[in-house]
Design an enzyme around this catalytic site. Sequence first.
Site, PDB file in Angstrom:
ATOM      1  N   THR A   1       0.685  -0.918  -0.263  1.00 21.22           N
ATOM      2  CA  THR A   1       0.108  -0.203  -0.258  1.00 21.22           C
ATOM      3  C   THR A   1       0.996   1.183  -0.358  1.00 21.22           C
ATOM      4  O   THR A   1       1.833   1.168   0.122  1.00 21.22           O
ATOM      5  CB  THR A   1      -0.764  -0.152   0.947  1.00 21.22           C
ATOM      6  OG1 THR A   1      -0.274   0.403   1.883  1.00 21.22           O
ATOM      7  CG2 THR A   1      -2.670  -1.272   1.430  1.00 21.22           C
ATOM      8  N   ASP A   2       0.313   2.386  -0.214  1.00 23.11           N
ATOM      9  CA  ASP A   2       1.281   3.703  -0.548  1.00 23.11           C
ATOM     10  C   ASP A   2       0.710   3.986   1.244  1.00 23.11           C
ATOM     11  O   ASP A   2       0.053   4.084   1.820  1.00 23.11           O
ATOM     12  CB  ASP A   2       0.529   4.386  -2.072  1.00 23.11           C
ATOM     13  CG  ASP A   2      -1.024   4.630  -1.681  1.00 23.11           C
ATOM     14  OD1 ASP A   2      -2.456   4.460  -0.967  1.00 23.11           O
ATOM     15  OD2 ASP A   2      -0.904   4.912  -3.126  1.00 23.11           O
ATOM     16  N   LEU A   3       0.679   6.179   0.976  1.00 20.69           N
ATOM     17  CA  LEU A   3       0.898   6.313   2.333  1.00 20.69           C
ATOM     18  C   LEU A   3      -0.997   6.796   2.633  1.00 20.69           C
ATOM     19  O   LEU A   3      -1.486   6.529   3.223  1.00 20.69           O
ATOM     20  CB  LEU A   3       0.889   7.974   2.148  1.00 20.69           C
ATOM     21  CG  LEU A   3       1.224   9.058   2.923  1.00 20.69           C
ATOM     22  CD1 LEU A   3       1.657   8.746   4.190  1.00 20.69           C
ATOM     23  CD2 LEU A   3       1.913   9.976   2.552  1.00 20.69           C
TER      24      LEU A   3
END
Length: 138
Positions: free
Chosen positions: A19-21
Amino acid sequence: MTAKLAAHSHPIRVYYEDTDLAGIVYYANYLKFIERARSEWVRARGVDQAALKAGRGIVFAVRRLEADYLKPAKFDDALQVTTELLALGGARIELRQEVWRGEERLFTAAVTLVCLHEGGQAARIPAEVRGALAPMRH
């Protein structure tokens, strides 16, 4: 060219590292997901890619990929990646791959693979590999 074949399905779990931020799957990770599923699709049909490379000096490589990101996947989602053979040419394989969360389609890609000699020159797909990749018509 071949008739449409039954799709292969491969499970994927979304980990925190995917996942990203924003807490959703980083876009490039879908390419990793479909790469794993393609490897499993080939393996499920009895094709040993390491043996092809060692014995015949041939490999498969992505030549073209067109992707659509439809909905985001999130941490801990259980996904299914489907791989469906659309066409099988002399040196080319065309696939449709999709990532699903239950009944929701999240991602779709049109993928063209080519068969290459290790030096990068085009190679014909061996007859036994062609037969293994396209055995289950419906």
